[in-house]
Motif scaffolding. Structure first.
Motif, PDB file in Angstrom:
ATOM      1  N   VAL A  67       6.310  -0.742   4.325  1.00 49.78           N
ATOM      2  CA  VAL A  67       6.080  -1.332   5.644  1.00 49.78           C
ATOM      3  C   VAL A  67       5.241  -0.327   6.422  1.00 49.78           C
ATOM      4  N   VAL A  68       4.085  -0.770   6.925  1.00 49.91           N
ATOM      5  CA  VAL A  68       3.184   0.128   7.647  1.00 49.91           C
ATOM      6  C   VAL A  68       2.944  -0.428   9.045  1.00 49.91           C
ATOM      7  N   ASP A  69       3.398   0.310  10.043  1.00 49.67           N
ATOM      8  CA  ASP A  69       3.192  -0.058  11.440  1.00 49.67           C
ATOM      9  C   ASP A  69       2.224   0.949  12.035  1.00 49.67           C
ATOM     10  N   SER A  70       0.939   0.609  12.000  1.00 51.94           N
ATOM     11  CA  SER A  70      -0.113   1.517  12.448  1.00 51.94           C
ATOM     12  C   SER A  70      -1.349   0.724  12.813  1.00 51.94           C
ATOM     13  N   ASP A  71      -2.190   1.287  13.665  1.00 50.42           N
ATOM     14  CA  ASP A  71      -3.456   0.640  13.974  1.00 50.42           C
ATOM     15  C   ASP A  71      -4.465   0.808  12.837  1.00 50.42           C
ATOM     16  N   ASN A  72      -4.091   1.528  11.792  1.00 47.16           N
ATOM     17  CA  ASN A  72      -4.932   1.672  10.610  1.00 47.16           C
ATOM     18  C   ASN A  72      -4.196   1.163   9.365  1.00 47.16           C
ATOM     19  N   SER A  73      -3.280   0.209   9.551  1.00 49.31           N
ATOM     20  CA  SER A  73      -2.488  -0.306   8.433  1.00 49.31           C
ATOM     21  C   SER A  73      -3.314  -0.972   7.329  1.00 49.31           C
ATOM     22  N   PRO A  74      -4.464  -1.607   7.624  1.00 46.63           N
ATOM     23  CA  PRO A  74      -5.208  -2.264   6.548  1.00 46.63           C
ATOM     24  C   PRO A  74      -5.657  -1.346   5.406  1.00 46.63           C
ATOM     25  N   VAL A  75      -5.685  -0.025   5.620  1.00 49.56           N
ATOM     26  CA  VAL A  75      -6.090   0.859   4.525  1.00 49.56           C
ATOM     27  C   VAL A  75      -5.078   0.828   3.382  1.00 49.56           C
ATOM     28  N   PHE A  76      -3.861   0.349   3.661  1.00 50.86           N
ATOM     29  CA  PHE A  76      -2.834   0.261   2.628  1.00 50.86           C
ATOM     30  C   PHE A  76      -2.843  -1.090   1.911  1.00 50.86           C
ATOM     31  N   ALA A  77      -3.770  -1.968   2.290  1.00 48.02           N
ATOM     32  CA  ALA A  77      -3.785  -3.340   1.773  1.00 48.02           C
ATOM     33  C   ALA A  77      -4.124  -3.435   0.290  1.00 48.02           C
ATOM     34  N   ASN A  78      -4.993  -2.613  -0.201  1.00 46.48           N
ATOM     35  CA  ASN A  78      -5.486  -2.767  -1.570  1.00 46.48           C
ATOM     36  C   ASN A  78      -4.989  -1.681  -2.502  1.00 46.48           C
ATOM     37  N   MET A  79      -3.719  -1.341  -2.365  1.00 50.43           N
ATOM     38  CA  MET A  79      -3.171  -0.329  -3.275  1.00 50.43           C
ATOM     39  C   MET A  79      -3.113  -0.904  -4.688  1.00 50.43           C
ATOM     40  N   PRO A  80      -3.617  -0.176  -5.650  1.00 46.54           N
ATOM     41  CA  PRO A  80      -3.649  -0.687  -7.029  1.00 46.54           C
ATOM     42  C   PRO A  80      -2.264  -0.684  -7.675  1.00 46.54           C
ATOM     43  N   HIS A  81      -2.096  -1.564  -8.633  1.00 45.83           N
ATOM     44  CA  HIS A  81      -0.865  -1.651  -9.423  1.00 45.83           C
ATOM     45  C   HIS A  81      -1.094  -0.915 -10.745  1.00 45.83           C
ATOM     46  N   TYR A  82      -1.217   0.391 -10.687  1.00 48.48           N
ATOM     47  CA  TYR A  82      -1.520   1.173 -11.891  1.00 48.48           C
ATOM     48  C   TYR A  82      -0.461   1.019 -12.971  1.00 48.48           C
ATOM     49  N   PHE A  83       0.783   0.845 -12.572  1.00 46.28           N
ATOM     50  CA  PHE A  83       1.865   0.830 -13.541  1.00 46.28           C
ATOM     51  C   PHE A  83       2.460  -0.561 -13.731  1.00 46.28           C
ATOM     52  N   GLY A  84       1.889  -1.569 -13.087  1.00 48.40           N
ATOM     53  CA  GLY A  84       2.340  -2.937 -13.264  1.00 48.40           C
ATOM     54  C   GLY A  84       3.686  -3.252 -12.625  1.00 48.40           C
TER      55      GLY A  84
END
Length: 195
Positions: A67-84
């Motif tokens: 959960v990201v509560d920040s004015d820059n939260s969209p940077v966490f939107a595309n975190m990769p699923h490296y480990f599935g």
């Protein structure tokens, strides 16, 4: 694992030009402010005072609910699923209307919605005083919305399986459903359509 991040955005330029986990900034980890900087969006922070999405990559080896509560939260939107493994990221709105900026000292609007959805809705609707009987009626409507949202998520065919993985946990299910309520209210609110 549940990680709740509530911090100001760090909009610094990274020294890693090809890594999306570090290119777009993150959130501030140091609450001390430099008095020379008046605008936090322009402020350049040292890398050690910034928490980047890339810092979490190792934790995606296991199911991660973020959960990201920040004015820059969209940077966490595309975190990769490296480990599935299942990964859910609930993000606050990046921009809020100017009338809510002066209320920042009371806490963030997103966190308020996740704590008490009806209180968040009253705040964005400028309903300061609500009689107890009206509050109870409104709370019943919010509860009905959350029940219906839960039914739709569990029966929906296009729902990301990561959400369903976390739906077995009562607390994470409640956070997810309150997030859906928050998103619905803010998308329907006139003031949020223009920001």
């Amino acid at each position: 694992m549940l990680l709740y991040i509530s911090a100001d955005g760090a909009f610094s330029t990274s020294k890693h030009p090809q890594d999306p986990g570090y290119d777009y900034g993150g959130v501030v980890t140091n609450s001390k402010r430099d008095p020379d900087h008046s605008n936090k969006r322009v402020m350049q922070l040292k890398d050690m005072h910034c928490f980047y999405p890339g810092d979490l990559y190792a934790f995606t080896r296991k199911p991660l609910f973020l959960v990201v509560d920040s004015d820059n939260s969209p940077v966490f939107a595309n975190m990769p699923h490296y480990f599935g493994q299942p990964l859910v990221v609930l993000m606050s709105p990046q921009d809020t209307p100017s009338q809510f900026h002066d209320q920042h000292h009371r806490g963030n609007l997103f966190t308020l919605f996740l704590h008490s959805p009806l209180m968040g809705m009253c705040l964005v609707s400028s309903a300061c005083e609500v009689p107890m009987n009206l509050w109870e009626k409104c709370q019943a409507l919010v509860d009905r919305f959350i029940s219906e949202a839960s039914r739709l998520v569990t029966r929906g065919r296009s729902v990301d399986p990561s959400f369903l993985q976390f739906f077995g946990d009562d607390f994470l299910r409640l956070l997810t459903l309150r997030f859906i309520f928050c998103s619905t209210v803010l998308r329907a609110h006139r003031a949020f359509k223009v920001c």
